[in-house]
Every structure is written in structure tokens, then in C-alpha cells.
Design an enzyme around this catalytic site. Sequence first.
Site, PDB file in Angstrom:
ATOM      1  N   GLU A  50      21.356  34.622  22.566  1.00  0.00           N
ATOM      2  CA  GLU A  50      22.558  34.049  23.173  1.00  0.00           C
ATOM      3  C   GLU A  50      22.135  32.752  23.834  1.00  0.00           C
ATOM      4  O   GLU A  50      21.234  32.717  24.665  1.00  0.00           O
ATOM      5  CB  GLU A  50      23.248  35.004  24.158  1.00  0.00           C
ATOM      6  CG  GLU A  50      22.387  35.611  25.224  1.00  0.00           C
ATOM      7  CD  GLU A  50      23.203  36.234  26.370  1.00  0.00           C
ATOM      8  OE1 GLU A  50      24.342  35.813  26.608  1.00  0.00           O
ATOM      9  OE2 GLU A  50      22.656  37.136  27.036  1.00  0.00           O
ATOM     10  N   ASP A  61      25.410  34.211  37.261  1.00  0.00           N
ATOM     11  CA  ASP A  61      23.971  34.083  37.087  1.00  0.00           C
ATOM     12  C   ASP A  61      23.202  33.990  38.392  1.00  0.00           C
ATOM     13  O   ASP A  61      23.698  33.465  39.382  1.00  0.00           O
ATOM     14  CB  ASP A  61      23.672  32.859  36.216  1.00  0.00           C
ATOM     15  CG  ASP A  61      24.069  33.098  34.770  1.00  0.00           C
ATOM     16  OD1 ASP A  61      23.556  34.070  34.195  1.00  0.00           O
ATOM     17  OD2 ASP A  61      24.905  32.347  34.237  1.00  0.00           O
TER      18      ASP A  61
END
Lengths: 272, 451
Positions: A50, A61
Site C-alpha cells: 500500500e 497515523d
Amino acid sequence: MNGMQKIQMLFEQNKGRPLLMTHAVGGWPDLDTSESVLSAMLESGADMIEVQIPFSEPAADGPLIVSANHEALAGGVTTRKVLEMIGRVCEKRSLAGSGRLTSVLVMSYLNPILAYGEKAFVSDARSFGVDGLIVPDCAPDEISLLPEIAAEVGLAFVPLIAPDTESSRIEQICNRFCSPFVYAVLRYGVTGKSTSIDSLTEAYLSRVRSASGCAVAAGFGIRERRQVEALGCSVDCVVAGSVFIEAMNEAASRGSGMTDAVRGMVAELVRY
Amino acid sequence: MEKIMNEQARKRYFGDFGGRFIPEVLVPAFEELEEAWASVKHDRKFFDELERAQRDFVGRPTPLLLAENLTTSCGGGRIWLKMEALAHTGAHKINNALGQGLLAKKMGKKRLIAETGAGQHGLATAAVAARLGLECEIFMGEVDMARQHPNVYGMRLFGARVTAVTEGSRTLTDAVNAAMKSWTERVSDTHYLIGSALGPYPFPEIVRTFQSVIGKELRSQFRERYAELAGRASRDPSIEMEQGASSGSCILAGVSDAQKSLPDVMVACVGGGSNSIGLFHDFLDDESVRLVGVEAGGHGTAPGEHAVRMTSGQGRPGVVQAYRSIFLQDDNGSLLPTSSVSAGLDYAGIGPELAYYGKNGRIEFTSASDEEVLDAVQVLARTEGILPALESAHALAAAVRLARTLPVGTDIVVNISGRGDKDLFITAPRLDGEDWLDFLKAEVARLEGLL
């Protein structure tokens, strides 16, 4: 063969062992290195990668991936450049004719895709060899045409499932998003920190499998082979992300090659 | 199924703006919040308790003050000040912090987390947490911590933990990201007390509801104050004699008609937009009232030099931080850096409800530059003995500009959303350079001797 079919075939060909999906921030630390890293991942045993489109606000994140996003943007990386880079990686791989089936997905937050234009993005991603999209803030119950636009050209639109997502909701999400597999997030919080795999994890993953009726990938905090082995029986694919950025950072600080570090890490995680 | 989902989603929007683009891990938290909010929204008992705390803890109602000297010096419309600066902890932020604090308590939460820019929301949240006996953690960009240290100190006095955010531009945007991420790690006992009328639904509606007390108070205050003014005018024979000539004429001009229930113009600064939507909301249907939002003009018009989302041509629709609105962004959809002398307006996005009313024309937008703002601070300090926050001084600068162009007798209400004490370390070096430096040096020397 479209992206959906290709991913489907990848899972079918490898029944009995979990696939490995690795993650990289596109264009980090720079476009050339990033390109070699992606190729190295695929050559050394990753089944899917990915590639994240750099964005200023990567909301799901942890600090490592956030910094990589910001550094890539500061280096002038654009969405278009990342897609073109993916195109080169895919072309090189098909020319090499290695035989082993692999797949490239794009992970992006919604706004870079909206800024690019949803239709243009999906169409360009497809023509550069992308097989599917992972968009963490494209909530399944929100107003967005992106999942449908992706489905029209056969790009997988991968549902993200969390530990507390109810089974009925998993079914709804899978009805809305077309994908050969779902991505089960293993714990709360952001990417990066380690995750322990226990009986609760197994119960969660088996619930995801029966509610979704498709293959299951699991990730968030996968750092070592022990975890891959522990997950191996419950999932069809293990996702490892931040650990690669960490390995690349370490290599850089030692003055050794990032691509070698990535190869080493893939070898560590893959079990053949 | 898709259709049903979309119909439910529609309710979370103001026109094209709003929504809830949250990661799956936060879905249960938002469902819980939405349910709790639906149950208190029309709960008389909850709002009775809130009103008592607004009165006794916050000090509401805040005054509506006619700025007579300022009005006279501008020589145009009458300028009124809605003094949110006099609310406890020094700004309107406490209205929302208190409301959400009580909501969190009702939900059985033990801990509040919040982001803060200028520090006013952090301070208000920390005070409310102390008052309600809740644990508190405030996320604040490193850059903002450095420029608003007195508020950091205040939050710590109230027992809050202040966590420095070191990602990105290390300002408000990054603090919002950090708070939201922290929430994904610990949702069961924690409420994220967002500070502005933005973020994923139902936050914009919750914050606006708790802030709309500003406009509701103003409505009755304006009618009362205006009637008092009319009383004064009827007792003052100089009005007719000196129409337009004496210094008092701007103050009492045109008030002989005794009754006026609505101001003509209302002005508020807009960062995320909580003080402005709080002031404007009750007046959206009163079409005769001009509503003016003032954004941070910063020090230039190029990208990165300001925080003007609505009128710079650099703001575009997008989905960032889990809501759809207008954002200052580049061609790749990444947020542009922003700049403003006021930390509270230094933000690339704008609340979805304001974006909606801005695009449909109900709310006008303008901006004020850093320089105009520093002038406005001094003007209000000298003419009225009031020190406004740099954020509020944006509204004031625009109101003064407007007042000069509007006929005598026009009524302009400015929201003085906060007080300027927190800004001393920003304004003093610019306005009192040498003396301030000497003071700091002496203070450092004295502390070094002590510590």
C-alpha cells in the site's frame, strides 16, 4: 483482468499462507529511493504494497508516518508524481516477468483525492497499475461518490474495520464498498505502536471473517515474525507499515542502504 | 442500504458542509456522543443546571456596552461592545467548555481532552475540569505554547496536563489532530471537548448551541439599552439644536423613535468560528441585520501569510480533520500554512455552518491585517479603557472601518470575544519594545537570583 479480480486471484493462489502487505509513504525519503524501495518490497516477498499519498494531515497515523508524509511534501512530491512512480514500478515488474503475482494499492486520505478530482484520480490510478484504494477517512456512512467511482472501473475499495465495529455494521460496510478483502484494524490509537495478539484478537478476526464473508487482512502495530505467525491462522493477509519506515530510518542513520533494510525486513516477516 | 446511509448522513450537513469523516475506530464514540447530545438537547433540567453555572461560575450575562468615545472618534455608526471578555477565564470559550463539561459528566466520562490555539479554550476547559472534578489534558502546538505561555501556566494551575504538539506547523491545526488521535487511544472514559464550531458532526452543532447564549443575551440587551438611550435623547434638548455638529450627536442621533429591537450590523472575528456563530446564530432569520465575519489578514496576501479562507481565493472545499468545509489548501489537497498575530485565528479551516452561510451570502466576510489589529487594540484601550484580545481586535478593526462609512444612527455590535491580557508578550514587544525588554531582563535577573 481488473484490480478486484487480480487481488481476488492473489488470495486464491495463496490459500494456506497469509499474504504480506507492506506499506510505504510514496516519495519518501525521495522519489528515486521510494521507487527502489517499492520494487525491493515486491521482489523480496511482499505480496501487496500500500503506497500512501503524502498529505499534511494524516489523521490515523503515528509520528513516524506523519513525519514521512511531511518530509515527502517538503521535497516537492505530488499526488501525480506518486502515481507515475507506481506506474514505473508496475511496468518494471511486468517487464521482468517474474511470474509471482503481486499487487499495488494506494492508501490516501480523502482530501488529496478530492483535490485531484475523484474521477481523474481513479482513472489515473488504474492506468498506472493500481489495483485498489484504502481511504481511512472515507467513512462508509458518509456522502461520497468515490467508492462507486472505484467500483465502476474495478478498483477494490477496501473497508476498514475496528475492534468494536458491530457485525451488522460490517455487513453494511461490505455492501457499500466493493473489495475482495477487508482490513481489520487490530487496536485503537494510531499506527506505529506494537500490538499484542491474543484470544480476543482471534475472536475479533473470526467475527470479521463471518460478517464480511471475504478475505481478512489485519494490521496496526505488526513489527515481528512472532506476530505474523500468531495471526497467520486467523487472517489471509498481514499488514506491516511503520516498521518499514523505522528500518529505513535506522539504515539511513547507519549510513547503509534503505532498500537492503527493506529486503531484510520483508525476509524477517515472510515465512516460506 | 447506501441510500439509507446517505439519508442519515444528510442530517449532519449545513448545505454542502459538515459531515462526519471519521476513522472506523471512532464510530462508537461518536454514536455515544450523538445519543447523549440528542437526549440533553431539549432537556430543560440540563439547561437549567447550565444556566445556573453560567450565572454563578461564568458571570453571565456579559455586559453590552455602548462605546461612546470610540463612536464619537469614528464619527459614524454607533459601536456597541458585547463584552465576552468579561466571562470567567477571559473569553467566550468558557460557554462551550462548561456546556460540554456538563454533557461529559452526564455521559459518565472521567476525563476531558481538548486542543487549544491561543490557549483560551485550554484555559476554559481546564477551569471547567477543575470545577467538575474531571481529569484534563490539553494539546497545544509547540509554537503556540511558546507565544502564549501565560495561558499554559494558567492551565497547569487548574491541574491540567499540557502536552506539546511537535508535528507539522506546531499550531492549532496540529493540536486538533493530536487531540483526535489521543481520543482514538482512549475513548471509553474520555470526552474530546472540541473548542470551536467545527470538526465532525455533532460537534459543530453542540458548540454552536452552547455559544448561541451570546446572541440570545444580546437580543434582549440591545432592546433594553436602546430604550435607555432613547430616554436619554428625549431629555437632551441639544440633540435637535446641534444635529450632526456636537460630539454627542453620534451617540444620540436618530434615537428619538424610542424603539429599535435589532442592531443593524453585527461583527465578530472568525477562526474556527465559535464566537461568531454564537453571536450570529440567533439573528440568522432577521434579514435586516448584516452579519460580518472577520478573518485574520496576517501580514500579506500570498499563501502562508494569512488565514483568510473565505475571501482570499485560496480557500477551497475539501474534507480535512473529519469535516467538509472550506480550507486553505494547495493543489495536492494539503493544508497551506497560515499566519496571524493572533494564535486563535491562525487556522486553515472554518466551521461548516459559517462556510455555508458565507457561500450563500447570509454572512459577509472581510479581513483585518496584523497591523490594523495592533492599532485597534491601542484605540480601544485608549478610548474605552478596554484591552481586547488580538482575535477580537480583528472584529473591532473591521467594525471601526465600517462605522466610518455608515450613517450616524446605525447600530453596530462588535463581539469583544476575549480580553487582551494573554497577549501582553506579543503586543508589548511591538508597542513598548525597549521598556519591555528592560523589564524582562530585570525579571530574569531577579528570578535567577531566587531560583
